[in-house]
Design an enzyme around this catalytic site. Structure first.
Site, PDB file in Angstrom:
ATOM      1  N   GLY A 160       0.854  -1.190   0.000  1.00 12.84           N
ATOM      2  CA  GLY A 160       0.000   0.000   0.000  1.00 12.84           C
ATOM      3  C   GLY A 160       0.888   1.237   0.000  1.00 12.84           C
ATOM      4  N   ARG A 161       0.375   2.317   0.576  1.00 16.54           N
ATOM      5  CA  ARG A 161       1.109   3.592   0.536  1.00 16.54           C
ATOM      6  C   ARG A 161       2.526   3.482   1.110  1.00 16.54           C
ATOM      7  NH1 ARG A 161      -4.552   5.448   2.014  1.00 16.54           N
ATOM      8  NH2 ARG A 161      -4.082   4.122   3.789  1.00 16.54           N
ATOM      9  N   ILE A 162       2.643   2.973   2.350  1.00 18.15           N
ATOM     10  CA  ILE A 162       3.956   2.971   3.005  1.00 18.15           C
ATOM     11  C   ILE A 162       4.870   1.904   2.387  1.00 18.15           C
ATOM     12  CG2 ILE A 162       5.157   2.730   5.220  1.00 18.15           C
ATOM     13  CD1 ILE A 162       2.537   3.813   6.542  1.00 18.15           C
ATOM     14  N   THR A 264       7.001  -1.870  11.377  1.00 17.68           N
ATOM     15  CA  THR A 264       6.514  -0.524  11.734  1.00 17.68           C
ATOM     16  C   THR A 264       5.001  -0.465  11.549  1.00 17.68           C
ATOM     17  OG1 THR A 264       6.926   0.189   9.464  1.00 17.68           O
ATOM     18  CG2 THR A 264       8.613   0.750  11.099  1.00 17.68           C
ATOM     19  N   SER A 265       4.332  -1.626  11.414  1.00 18.59           N
ATOM     20  CA  SER A 265       2.897  -1.599  11.104  1.00 18.59           C
ATOM     21  C   SER A 265       2.064  -1.514  12.384  1.00 18.59           C
ATOM     22  CB  SER A 265       2.515  -2.790  10.222  1.00 18.59           C
ATOM     23  OG  SER A 265       2.661  -4.021  10.898  1.00 18.59           O
ATOM     24  N   ARG A 266       1.646  -2.650  12.908  1.00 17.32           N
ATOM     25  CA  ARG A 266       0.953  -2.683  14.194  1.00 17.32           C
ATOM     26  C   ARG A 266       1.482  -3.888  14.970  1.00 17.32           C
ATOM     27  NH1 ARG A 266      -0.085   1.883  13.854  1.00 17.32           N
ATOM     28  NH2 ARG A 266      -2.104   2.913  13.745  1.00 17.32           N
ATOM     29  N   GLU A 295       1.042  -1.424  24.147  1.00 14.88           N
ATOM     30  CA  GLU A 295       1.941  -0.265  24.218  1.00 14.88           C
ATOM     31  C   GLU A 295       1.584   0.587  25.416  1.00 14.88           C
ATOM     32  OE1 GLU A 295       1.889   1.666  20.383  1.00 14.88           O
ATOM     33  OE2 GLU A 295       2.527  -0.157  19.373  1.00 14.88           O
ATOM     34  N   HIS A 317       7.088   3.341  19.094  1.00 13.25           N
ATOM     35  CA  HIS A 317       6.042   3.764  18.153  1.00 13.25           C
ATOM     36  C   HIS A 317       6.361   5.176  17.643  1.00 13.25           C
ATOM     37  CE1 HIS A 317       1.683   2.907  16.867  1.00 13.25           C
ATOM     38  NE2 HIS A 317       2.274   3.693  15.977  1.00 13.25           N
ATOM     39  N   ALA A 319       7.658   5.865  14.280  1.00  7.98           N
ATOM     40  CA  ALA A 319       7.964   5.958  12.846  1.00  7.98           C
ATOM     41  C   ALA A 319       7.427   7.222  12.187  1.00  7.98           C
ATOM     42  CB  ALA A 319       7.465   4.713  12.119  1.00  7.98           C
TER      43      ALA A 319
HETATM   44  P1  NAD Z   1      -2.419   0.980   3.122  1.00  8.84           P
HETATM   45  O1  NAD Z   1      -3.820   0.601   3.415  1.00  8.84           O
HETATM   46  O2  NAD Z   1      -2.120   1.975   2.037  1.00  8.84           O
HETATM   47  O3  NAD Z   1      -1.539  -0.331   2.814  1.00  8.84           O
HETATM   48  C1  NAD Z   1      -1.671  -1.532   3.491  1.00  8.84           C
HETATM   49  C2  NAD Z   1      -1.501  -2.658   2.487  1.00  8.84           C
HETATM   50  O4  NAD Z   1      -1.478  -3.902   3.190  1.00  8.84           O
HETATM   51  C3  NAD Z   1      -2.658  -2.746   1.472  1.00  8.84           C
HETATM   52  O5  NAD Z   1      -2.149  -2.693   0.154  1.00  8.84           O
HETATM   53  C4  NAD Z   1      -3.290  -4.100   1.764  1.00  8.84           C
HETATM   54  O6  NAD Z   1      -3.775  -4.742   0.604  1.00  8.84           O
HETATM   55  C5  NAD Z   1      -2.119  -4.850   2.354  1.00  8.84           C
HETATM   56  N1  NAD Z   1      -2.524  -6.044   3.096  1.00  8.84           N
HETATM   57  C6  NAD Z   1      -3.689  -6.296   3.734  1.00  8.84           C
HETATM   58  N2  NAD Z   1      -3.690  -7.545   4.259  1.00  8.84           N
HETATM   59  C7  NAD Z   1      -2.470  -8.079   3.953  1.00  8.84           C
HETATM   60  C8  NAD Z   1      -1.858  -9.323   4.226  1.00  8.84           C
HETATM   61  N3  NAD Z   1      -2.493 -10.295   4.903  1.00  8.84           N
HETATM   62  N4  NAD Z   1      -0.620  -9.538   3.765  1.00  8.84           N
HETATM   63  C9  NAD Z   1       0.047  -8.577   3.067  1.00  8.84           C
HETATM   64  N5  NAD Z   1      -0.484  -7.377   2.767  1.00  8.84           N
HETATM   65  C10 NAD Z   1      -1.730  -7.130   3.219  1.00  8.84           C
HETATM   66  O7  NAD Z   1      -1.843   1.508   4.514  1.00  8.84           O
HETATM   67  P2  NAD Z   1      -0.518   2.382   4.758  1.00  8.84           P
HETATM   68  O8  NAD Z   1      -0.840   3.834   4.707  1.00  8.84           O
HETATM   69  O9  NAD Z   1       0.586   1.855   3.901  1.00  8.84           O
HETATM   70  O10 NAD Z   1      -0.257   1.997   6.295  1.00  8.84           O
HETATM   71  C11 NAD Z   1      -0.023   0.651   6.688  1.00  8.84           C
HETATM   72  C12 NAD Z   1      -0.109   0.501   8.183  1.00  8.84           C
HETATM   73  O11 NAD Z   1       1.070   1.039   8.788  1.00  8.84           O
HETATM   74  C13 NAD Z   1      -1.249   1.303   8.844  1.00  8.84           C
HETATM   75  O12 NAD Z   1      -2.454   0.580   8.813  1.00  8.84           O
HETATM   76  C14 NAD Z   1      -0.750   1.489  10.259  1.00  8.84           C
HETATM   77  O13 NAD Z   1      -1.241   0.460  11.082  1.00  8.84           O
HETATM   78  C15 NAD Z   1       0.769   1.375  10.135  1.00  8.84           C
HETATM   79  N6  NAD Z   1       1.473   2.641  10.453  1.00  8.84           N
HETATM   80  C16 NAD Z   1       2.314   2.683  11.517  1.00  8.84           C
HETATM   81  C17 NAD Z   1       3.019   3.849  11.804  1.00  8.84           C
HETATM   82  C18 NAD Z   1       3.973   3.927  12.950  1.00  8.84           C
HETATM   83  O14 NAD Z   1       4.151   5.019  13.502  1.00  8.84           O
HETATM   84  N7  NAD Z   1       4.651   2.877  13.312  1.00  8.84           N
HETATM   85  C19 NAD Z   1       2.834   4.988  11.010  1.00  8.84           C
HETATM   86  C20 NAD Z   1       1.974   4.905   9.928  1.00  8.84           C
HETATM   87  C21 NAD Z   1       1.296   3.726   9.658  1.00  8.84           C
END
Ligand code: NAD
Length: 369
Positions: A160-162, A264-266, A295, A317, A319
């Site tokens: 996705g975006r990140i 860095t996800s959840r 957390e 947390h 990032a």
């Molecule tokens: P996004 O929705 O643009 O991208 C997430 C991607 O994950 C999507 O393309 C989705 O299809 C894919 N996905 C879903 N299920 C999956 C699986 N089982 N296996 C592999 N890929 C799968 O979201 P984003 O903007 O890229 O952000 C991603 C996550 O990062 C956020 O949901 C948030 O929880 C986390 N985040 C954490 C911080 C931090 O400070 N650590 C900061 C920003 C975001």
């Protein structure tokens, strides 16, 4: 005519609060740095507020929506992740919620890359050596060596975006890239990255040819030197491909014994006791985490085991914690600005009052025809 909206914010979002106050909103900000108890959120919502500003620390579910019946019009979350908000409940009560996608993408991806570098080149351990006066001599391989990043293979889990932003940064470090995402594949982006890789090689900017491709999860885990996770937290029942404990014992065992995991996800995407075991028993080379199942990280977490300290980086947390990213009042740059703008859009009926057209509203499906 000033707007008479009432808002409660569960945390201070800096100057961006004034974006609301300057429009005549009455805004109350919870004064403590910690999250307020849920009972206080319920009390504020019950008092008839129109908007609620939340963080990932607040549990927002049917109880909150029920308390806001008839008054609550919008929830503005200052984060892109919204696993703390029960989407089904929001839809049932027809309450739109907004997030701050996009503005934190580059900051989060660069931090993931820095964590990866810290882990691979042992920056934390090396600085301790210096500070603790244990740096006795320069030697070709003592007291330890790190692993280079350049020329290695990384798996991006979630494109996705990140994930896509991380790909761009890894390509700049001449890495080969394996992509995995069961729900969204951006083949145009991958093709463009391959073209830039080929051009860099053809023009002598990078010595070795590099490549990028989509693969299965098993292939990604088996072949990668680094695995970087960029998925939302999706529990059983929320998706066909849930991400809760995606990195459990089974999948950790599929990684190379020399591979590094960066999350860095959840937090709940990684099974923490399984990861601690993987590190203790050397199934993988190391891990760097920014997020945790609970957390802040518990004092008795197995991840704090001194036996794995040099191969386990633990960040708070952090990032998205860049100054502009967190606090800019510009909704195109800062999470705070975007959070305030998301609320304004809903309360003031921008986009002709059509919630499905408002860019920061997440649960658009509840408002379609
Ligand atoms: P996004 O929705 O643009 O991208 C997430 C991607 O994950 C999507 O393309 C989705 O299809 C894919 N996905 C879903 N299920 C999956 C699986 N089982 N296996 C592999 N890929 C799968 O979201 P984003 O903007 O890229 O952000 C991603 C996550 O990062 C956020 O949901 C948030 O929880 C986390 N985040 C954490 C911080 C931090 O400070 N650590 C900061 C920003 C975001």
């Amino acid at each position: 005519m000033p707007n008479k909206f009432r808002v409660f914010a569960t945390c201070d979002i800096g100057e961006s609060i004034n974006l609301l106050r300057n429009r005549g909103y009455e805004v109350e900000v919870y004064p403590q740095p910690e999250a307020p108890p849920k009972s206080l959120i319920i009390e504020k919502v019950k008092s008839g507020i129109d908007g609620l500003i939340t963080t990932l620390r607040d549990t927002i579910d049917a109880e909150v929506f029920e308390a806001g019946k008839g008054n609550l019009k919008v929830i503005s979350q200052i984060a892109v992740g919204f696993d703390n908000i029960n989407r089904a409940d929001a839809n049932k009560y027809k309450i739109p919620f907004t997030n701050t996608a996009d503005v934190l993408t580059e900051a989060t991806a660069e931090f993931a890359f820095f964590m990866l570098g810290d882990l691979a080149r042992k920056l934390w351990t090396a600085e301790h050596l210096t500070r603790e006066n244990k740096w006795g001599f320069w030697h070709p391989y003592l007291p330890f060596l790190g692993d280079e990043v350049t020329g290695k293979t990384i798996a991006i889990i979630g494109t996705g975006r990140i994930g896509l932003a991380m790909i761009k940064k890894c390509a700049g470090f001449d890495m080969n890239i394996l992509c995995y995402d069961p729900a969204y594949q951006n083949h145009d982006y991958v093709k463009a990255i391959q073209e830039t890789m080929d051009l860099r090689h053809a023009r002598g900017i990078q010595r070795e040819k590099t490549w990028i491709k989509y693969v299965s999860l098993d292939e990604a885990l088996a072949q990668a030197d680094f695995v970087s996770v960029h998925v939302p937290l999706l529990r059983e029942g929320e998706s066909d491909a849930p991400t809760y404990h995606l990195f459990n014992e089974t999948n950790l065992r599929k990684m190379k014994p020399t591979a590094f995991l960066v999350n860095t996800s959840r937090g709940p995407v990684v099974d923490e006791p399984a990861l601690a075991k993987a590190l203790r028993e050397n199934w993988i080379g190391g891990a760097a985490l920014d997020v945790y199942e609970k957390e802040p990280l518990a004092t008795d977490s197995p991840l704090r085991d001194p036996a794995i300290e040099d191969r386990c980086r633990l960040l708070p947390h952090f990032a998205s914690a860049g100054k502009i990213t967190r606090l800019s009042t510009d909704p195109n740059k800062g999470m705070a600005g975007r959070c305030a703008q998301g609320m304004i859009d809903v309360l003031e009926g921008n986009y002709g009052g059509d919630l499905t057209k408002m860019p920061y509203v997440v649960n658009k499906e509840a408002f379609g025809k």
